[in-house]
Design a protein around this motif. Structure first.
Motif, PDB file in Angstrom:
ATOM      1  N   LEU A 253       4.558  -0.059  -0.585  1.00 43.44           N
ATOM      2  CA  LEU A 253       3.224   0.519  -0.463  1.00 43.44           C
ATOM      3  C   LEU A 253       3.097   1.720  -1.397  1.00 43.44           C
ATOM      4  O   LEU A 253       3.958   2.594  -1.421  1.00 43.44           O
ATOM      5  CB  LEU A 253       2.976   0.969   0.978  1.00 43.44           C
ATOM      6  N   VAL A 254       2.003   1.739  -2.164  1.00 44.34           N
ATOM      7  CA  VAL A 254       1.789   2.850  -3.092  1.00 44.34           C
ATOM      8  C   VAL A 254       1.066   3.984  -2.402  1.00 44.34           C
ATOM      9  O   VAL A 254       1.422   5.155  -2.532  1.00 44.34           O
ATOM     10  CB  VAL A 254       1.004   2.380  -4.332  1.00 44.34           C
ATOM     11  N   HIS A 255       0.044   3.651  -1.632  1.00 41.27           N
ATOM     12  CA  HIS A 255      -0.655   4.705  -0.879  1.00 41.27           C
ATOM     13  C   HIS A 255      -1.137   4.122   0.454  1.00 41.27           C
ATOM     14  O   HIS A 255      -2.289   3.737   0.595  1.00 41.27           O
ATOM     15  CB  HIS A 255      -1.828   5.292  -1.675  1.00 41.27           C
ATOM     16  N   PRO A 256      -0.257   4.067   1.419  1.00 41.14           N
ATOM     17  CA  PRO A 256      -0.620   3.502   2.717  1.00 41.14           C
ATOM     18  C   PRO A 256      -1.618   4.375   3.467  1.00 41.14           C
ATOM     19  O   PRO A 256      -1.614   5.600   3.336  1.00 41.14           O
ATOM     20  CB  PRO A 256       0.717   3.455   3.462  1.00 41.14           C
ATOM     21  N   ARG A 257      -2.481   3.737   4.219  1.00 41.95           N
ATOM     22  CA  ARG A 257      -3.390   4.482   5.072  1.00 41.95           C
ATOM     23  C   ARG A 257      -2.641   5.035   6.287  1.00 41.95           C
ATOM     24  O   ARG A 257      -1.824   4.333   6.888  1.00 41.95           O
ATOM     25  CB  ARG A 257      -4.512   3.561   5.573  1.00 41.95           C
ATOM     26  N   PRO A 258      -2.917   6.245   6.677  1.00 42.46           N
ATOM     27  CA  PRO A 258      -2.260   6.797   7.874  1.00 42.46           C
ATOM     28  C   PRO A 258      -2.583   5.937   9.100  1.00 42.46           C
ATOM     29  O   PRO A 258      -3.733   5.596   9.358  1.00 42.46           O
ATOM     30  CB  PRO A 258      -2.876   8.191   7.995  1.00 42.46           C
ATOM     31  N   GLY A 259      -1.545   5.571   9.829  1.00 48.46           N
ATOM     32  CA  GLY A 259      -1.742   4.820  11.059  1.00 48.46           C
ATOM     33  C   GLY A 259      -2.050   3.358  10.878  1.00 48.46           C
ATOM     34  O   GLY A 259      -2.245   2.643  11.848  1.00 48.46           O
TER      35      GLY A 259
ATOM     36  N   THR B 227       5.296  -5.660   3.242  1.00 54.56           N
ATOM     37  CA  THR B 227       5.338  -7.125   3.289  1.00 54.56           C
ATOM     38  C   THR B 227       4.156  -7.763   3.993  1.00 54.56           C
ATOM     39  O   THR B 227       3.906  -8.952   3.807  1.00 54.56           O
ATOM     40  CB  THR B 227       6.616  -7.608   4.001  1.00 54.56           C
ATOM     41  N   GLN B 228       3.416  -6.979   4.828  1.00 54.64           N
ATOM     42  CA  GLN B 228       2.334  -7.616   5.579  1.00 54.64           C
ATOM     43  C   GLN B 228       1.307  -6.591   6.063  1.00 54.64           C
ATOM     44  O   GLN B 228       1.592  -5.402   6.177  1.00 54.64           O
ATOM     45  CB  GLN B 228       2.900  -8.395   6.760  1.00 54.64           C
ATOM     46  N   SER B 229       0.113  -7.115   6.319  1.00 56.86           N
ATOM     47  CA  SER B 229      -0.948  -6.326   6.943  1.00 56.86           C
ATOM     48  C   SER B 229      -1.698  -7.242   7.892  1.00 56.86           C
ATOM     49  O   SER B 229      -2.047  -8.365   7.533  1.00 56.86           O
ATOM     50  CB  SER B 229      -1.909  -5.770   5.884  1.00 56.86           C
ATOM     51  N   ASN B 230      -1.972  -6.768   9.086  1.00 55.38           N
ATOM     52  CA  ASN B 230      -2.729  -7.538  10.072  1.00 55.38           C
ATOM     53  C   ASN B 230      -3.920  -6.702  10.532  1.00 55.38           C
ATOM     54  O   ASN B 230      -3.751  -5.633  11.094  1.00 55.38           O
ATOM     55  CB  ASN B 230      -1.832  -7.890  11.268  1.00 55.38           C
ATOM     56  N   GLY B 231      -5.114  -7.202  10.256  1.00 54.49           N
ATOM     57  CA  GLY B 231      -6.319  -6.514  10.706  1.00 54.49           C
ATOM     58  C   GLY B 231      -6.840  -5.453   9.756  1.00 54.49           C
ATOM     59  O   GLY B 231      -7.636  -4.601  10.163  1.00 54.49           O
ATOM     60  N   PHE B 232      -6.441  -5.480   8.493  1.00 60.46           N
ATOM     61  CA  PHE B 232      -6.946  -4.504   7.530  1.00 60.46           C
ATOM     62  C   PHE B 232      -8.460  -4.629   7.432  1.00 60.46           C
ATOM     63  O   PHE B 232      -9.000  -5.729   7.264  1.00 60.46           O
ATOM     64  CB  PHE B 232      -6.306  -4.739   6.165  1.00 60.46           C
ATOM     65  N   ALA B 233      -9.175  -3.518   7.509  1.00 59.44           N
ATOM     66  CA  ALA B 233     -10.637  -3.521   7.445  1.00 59.44           C
ATOM     67  C   ALA B 233     -11.115  -2.468   6.454  1.00 59.44           C
ATOM     68  O   ALA B 233     -10.583  -1.361   6.404  1.00 59.44           O
ATOM     69  CB  ALA B 233     -11.235  -3.264   8.822  1.00 59.44           C
ATOM     70  N   LEU B 234     -12.116  -2.839   5.667  1.00 57.55           N
ATOM     71  CA  LEU B 234     -12.640  -1.911   4.665  1.00 57.55           C
ATOM     72  C   LEU B 234     -14.101  -2.208   4.414  1.00 57.55           C
ATOM     73  O   LEU B 234     -14.492  -3.368   4.214  1.00 57.55           O
ATOM     74  CB  LEU B 234     -11.861  -2.043   3.352  1.00 57.55           C
TER      75      LEU B 234
END
Length: 424
Positions: free
Chosen positions: A17-23, A29-36
Motif C-alpha cells: 500500500l502506498v497511501h492506505p486510508r486510516p481504518g 493483497t485485498q480490499s473488501n467494501g472499498f467505497a469512494l
C-alpha cells in the motif's frame, strides 16, 4: 504511465500500500467494501501496479464525477491496473461521469479478472478549447466513425490480458469494451456479459494486435456491435445482439495494405438496421458458422471504399481481399462489393444463402445452396458446384469463368431463373 503523476484514493505498488486510508479494511493483497465518491477532475479511484502486486478488490463502490485528462494514460479512470500486476475485481460497481474517464483501464502486461460487476462510463462535456484529433489525448471518437460520446468504459492496452464474467459494461456512447495501443498480444474475453451502448457507439472494439473473444454475451448498441481495425481479431461464440447500424464493421487506417482482420461468428444471432457486416477498404477473413444474421437493409455483407482520409491505400498492389465463409448455416441477405482494390469471395460449406451477389467470387460445395433473389454478377471459383446455384423466375445470374470445360451460354435454373456463363 511510469512517468505520469497520478492522484488516487487507493494505490498498491509492487504488493504494498502506498497511501492506505486510516481504518480501511485492506492491505497490500485485498480490499473488501472499498467505497469512494469524488468530484475531483483527473482523479483515479484505485491504481494497482507492479509484477509483485496480486490484489483482490471485492464489493467496491466507486463513483467518480470528475473529468479525465487522457484515457491512454487512464488519468481519471475508476480503476487502473498496470505494469504486470495481477488483479481480481469481484462484485464491484464502478461509475464515472467525465470526458475520457474510463470505469476501468488495464495496460502494460497486467492480468485482470472481473466477476459479477457493473461498469459504467457516462462521459461528459469536453473542455473549452479542445481541438478534435486522433491518437493519444483524443477526447472523442475519430470523426469518420460517426460515433457519439466522450468516454470508453473499459480500455485495454499494451499487451494486457483481461477476462470478464457475468459483468455489465455500459457506455453512454463511444465504446463499452475497447482496445487501443494494443501491442502484439493483447487479449480480452467476456463471458456471459452484457455490453450496452445507449447512443451511437460500439459494444466491442479490436485494434491492431488485439484479440477479443465474446462468449454467450449480449450486445446492445445504437451504433455498431463490433469494430475491427487492421490486423486484429474478434470471436463471437453464442452471442446475441441488436444494434442500430452495423453488426461488425471492419476497416484499415494508417496500416499495411496486406494486413488481414479476422472475424468468427459461431452460433451467433445479430439483428441490425444496416449491413450485418461492413468492410471498408480492408482485407478480412470472416467465418459464419450456425447462428442467424438478419438486417433490415437486406445486406449481409457490404464491401466498399473507405471515405476516411486515413484509410490504408493499396497503391495498386495485389492484396489478400475479403473471404466470407458460410459454414453449416442458413442465411438471408445480399453480398456485394464496390471496392475495386480487392476481391470479395463467398465460400459456402454445407450452407444455404438467399440473396443477390454482386462482384463476388463464388465458391460452393455440392452440399450448399445459393438462391439469387435479385440480379447477380459472379466469378466462378475453380471447382464451384453449379448444382448449388439457383434463382427465381425472371432473375438472371451472370457468371464469369476460366474453366474451359464449361461452355458459354444460358442455363435454365430449377426455380425458373437464368444462369449466363461467359469466359474471361
Amino acid at each position: 504511465m511510469a512517468a505520469t503523476p497520478y492522484r488516487s484514493a487507493l494505490e498498491v505498488r509492487e504488493g504494498k500500500l502506498v497511501h492506505p486510508r486510516p481504518g480501511a479494511a485492506l492491505d497490500g493483497t485485498q480490499s473488501n467494501g472499498f467505497a469512494l465518491s469524488s468530484t475531483r477532475a483527473g482523479y483515479n479511484g484505485v491504481i494497482i501496479s507492479g509484477g509483485h502486486s496480486a490484489f483482490t478488490l471485492k464489493n467496491a463502490k466507486i463513483d467518480l464525477k470528475g473529468a479525465g485528462q487522457n484515457d491512454f494514460l487512464a488519468i481519471g479512470a475508476g480503476v487502473l491496473v498496470r505494469d504486470r500486476a495481477s488483479v481480481v475485481i469481484d462484485h464491484a460497481a464502478i461509475t464515472t461521469a467525465g470526458a475520457v474517464a474510463s470505469a476501468l483501464a488495464v495496460a502494460e502486461g497486467a492480468t485482470l479478472r472481473v466477476y459479477d460487476s457493473r461498469l459504467v462510463a457516462h462521459g461528459g462535456p469536453l473542455p473549452k478549447g479542445y481541438v478534435r484529433h486522433i491518437g493519444p489525448g483524443m477526447m472523442e471518437p475519430p470523426a469518420p466513425l460517426g460515433l457519439d460520446g466522450t468516454a470508453r468504459t473499459v480500455l485495454a492496452m499494451s499487451n494486457a490480458h483481461a477476462y470478464f464474467y457475468r459483468t455489465t459494461i455500459e457506455a453512454d456512447g463511444w465504446g463499452a469494451l475497447s482496445t487501443d495501443a494494443a501491442g502484439n498480444s493483447l487479449y480480452v474475453e467476456a463471458n456471459d456479459c452484457v455490453l450496452r451502448v445507449k447512443r451511437r457507439g460500439y459494444a466491442a472494439y479490436a485494434d491492431f494486435g488485439a484479440h477479443v473473444v465474446l462468449n454467450r454475451t449480449v450486445m446492445e448498441s445504437g451504433g455498431e456491435g463490433g469494430i475491427i481495425a487492421g490486423e486484429a481479431r474478434i470471436d463471437m461464440n453464442r452471442v446475441s445482439g441488436k444494434v442500430g447500424r452495423v453488426g461488425v464493421m471492419i476497416h484499415s487506417v494508417m496500416g499495411n495494405p496486406a494486413e488481414v482482420a479476422t472475424l468468427n461468428l459461431i452460433d451467433t444471432t445479430l439483428e441490425t438496421a444496416g449491413p450485418v457486416l461492413l468492410v471498408k477498404s480492408a482485407n478480412a477473413a470472416i467465418l459464419v458458422e450456425g447462428g442467424r444474421l438478419s438486417s433490415a437493409s437486406g445486406q449481409l455483407l457490404d464491401l466498399r471504399k473507405n471515405d476516411d482520409a486515413n484509410a490504408t491505400k493499396t497503391g495498386g498492389a495485389k492484396v489478400p481481399g475479403v473471404v466470407l465463409t458460410l459454414r453449416k448455416t442458413s442465411q438471408t441477405g445480399d453480398v456485394a462489393s464496390s471496392d475495386g482494390d480487392r476481391s470479395l469471395t463467398l465460400a459456402l460449406e454445407g450452407a444455404k444463402l438467399d440473396g443477390a451477389l454482386r462482384h463476388v467470387v463464388f465458391k460452393a460445395d455440392a452440399a450448399s445452396h445459393w438462391r439469387a433473389t435479385g440480379p447477380s454478377q459472379i466469378t466462378l471459383a475453380p471447382g464451384a458446384a453449379l448444382s448449388a446455384i439457383d434463382a427465381g423466375e425472371g432473375i438472371t445470374i451472370t457468371a464469369n469463368t476460366q474453366d474451359s470445360n464449361l461452355p458459354d451460354g444460358n442455363r435454365k435454373l430449377p426455380s425458373g431463373g437464368t444462369l449466363i456463363i461467359t469466359h474471361l
